[in-house]
Design an enzyme around this catalytic site. Structure first.
Site, mmCIF file in Angstrom:
data_model
loop_
_atom_site.group_PDB
_atom_site.id
_atom_site.type_symbol
_atom_site.label_atom_id
_atom_site.label_comp_id
_atom_site.label_asym_id
_atom_site.label_seq_id
_atom_site.Cartn_x
_atom_site.Cartn_y
_atom_site.Cartn_z
ATOM 1 N N ASP A 100 2.872 -7.132 0.983
ATOM 2 C CA ASP A 100 2.140 -6.940 2.225
ATOM 3 C C ASP A 100 2.335 -5.479 2.630
ATOM 4 O O ASP A 100 3.156 -4.750 2.059
ATOM 5 C CB ASP A 100 2.658 -7.901 3.304
ATOM 6 C CG ASP A 100 1.624 -8.166 4.385
ATOM 7 O OD1 ASP A 100 0.703 -7.342 4.541
ATOM 8 O OD2 ASP A 100 1.736 -9.192 5.076
ATOM 9 N N TYR A 101 1.579 -5.050 3.617
ATOM 10 C CA TYR A 101 1.520 -3.647 4.028
ATOM 11 C C TYR A 101 2.925 -3.095 4.350
ATOM 12 O O TYR A 101 3.559 -3.509 5.308
ATOM 13 C CB TYR A 101 0.620 -3.570 5.255
ATOM 14 C CG TYR A 101 0.137 -2.218 5.667
ATOM 15 C CD1 TYR A 101 -1.146 -1.792 5.373
ATOM 16 C CD2 TYR A 101 0.955 -1.360 6.404
ATOM 17 C CE1 TYR A 101 -1.624 -0.561 5.794
ATOM 18 C CE2 TYR A 101 0.496 -0.118 6.823
ATOM 19 C CZ TYR A 101 -0.790 0.278 6.509
ATOM 20 O OH TYR A 101 -1.237 1.505 6.933
#
Length: 334
Positions: free
Chosen positions: A75-76
């Site tokens: 994820d980011y």
């Protein structure tokens, strides 16, 4: 993310393997068996070990038990956030993530800045880095990106598909079917033969808030507010009166934070009681009142959890005052 404690974004997840295998993993396993090409690691920890550094989850389960052959992306900035979990500096979390089975570092550049040094120090194997690169390149090859790096992306195609009437209508239909009618006392809805409607509330004339949180490339200029939508449907046959009624919130600090992130909240500087009085006056002259209340689009969503699910600011006081007029009242909760 679906099992985070207290429902708070990114919070810890603590559960038995039995529950995990029986209740949470089956849809993911089904996706792998159907041939999904990539999997994303989450921010939160699973039974004490952050998912992005969790070798049992990313390698033992995903690759060895389920035979997943695609690539794993974080994820980011999830690798960066391993440091917030107390797992070490950039170089250390780079090592932990790669060895856990992460192939692609989304945005964070931890791999970019640290893997070469990890290899020199022997904490990461060159073969594992090569394997991670191979998985990402294989995905690009299968998508045809070696032949056409911008496959399917062009200004001409954008004009053909974006905001086309048929697609807009399909989106509108999906949105319509997602609405929930909690109750309909005296069959107030649908509105029938109504010549004078008072549309009231801080969200009634807010196209941006119609997009909601995490709307990506959504364009508020293309959105239609509830006030405008009622006018569009009624045309010249009805009279629509609008009153702001209340600010979304009276919390100046929260307003500033929301506006820093694109909230574009216009705050009425008048005392709250004056705003409510104006709304009541408009309601008294109408046949029916449509009150549009709730949260601005930035109040709840990813990384934004409110501790109280009640209406913020003076909105509840506004509703009580409108109800006291005795006029038919339709509440739209956004």
């Amino acid at each position: 993310y679906g099992a985070a404690e207290a429902g708070r974004d990114y919070n810890t997840t603590d559960m038995s393997r039995q529950r995990m295998y029986n209740e949470y993993l089956p849809p993911y396993k089904a996706a792998v068996e159907a041939g999904v090409g990539s999997v994303m690691s989450s921010f939160n920890d699973i039974n004490g070990i952050p998912a992005t550094a969790n070798k049992w989850l990313m390698t033992d389960l995903l690759r060895k038990q389920w035979n997943f052959l695609g690539f794993v992306a974080t994820d980011y900035t999830a690798i960066n956030e391993l440091s917030a979990h107390g797992l070490g500096d950039d170089k250390k979390v780079s090592e932990l993530a790669l060895n856990a089975g992460i192939d692609m570092d989304m945005v964070g550049e931890i791999f970019l800045r640290n893997l070469a040094q990890n290899i020199k120090e022997g904490t990461v194997k060159q073969a594992d880095v090569d394997q991670a690169c191979r998985r990402v390149l294989e995905a690009k090859y299968r998508l045809g990106l070696f032949q056409d790096p911008y496959h399917g992306v062009s200004e001409a195609r954008a004009k053909q598909v974006l905001m086309q009437p048929a697609f807009v209508q399909a989106a509108r239909d999906v949105a319509r079917r997602s609405l929930v009618l909690l109750k309909n006392d005296n069959q107030t809805l649908p509105l029938k033969n109504t010549a004078n409607i008072a549309v009231i509330g801080p969200l009634a004339d807010r196209p941006l808030d119609m997009l909601g949180n995490w709307s990506g490339a959504g364009d508020a200029k293309q959105a239609v507010s509830i006030l405008q939508g009622i006018k569009n449907v009624g045309g010249a046959t009805i009279r629509v009166t609008y009153a702001h009624g209340a600010n979304v919130t009276e919390d100046a600090q929260l307003i500033a934070r929301l506006n820093e992130h694109g909230g574009q909240l216009d705050i009425d500087p008048r005392p709250a009681d004056a705003q409510i009085a104006e709304a009541v006056a408009a309601a008294q002259k109408a046949e029916v009142v449509v009150a549009v209340v709730g949260e601005s689009q930035g109040m709840t969503g990813e990384a934004a959890s409110r501790a109280d699910i009640g209406l913020p600011g003076r909105q509840l006081d506004l509703l009580k005052a409108l109800k006291a007029t005795g006029k038919p009242l339709v509440v739209v909760l956004c």
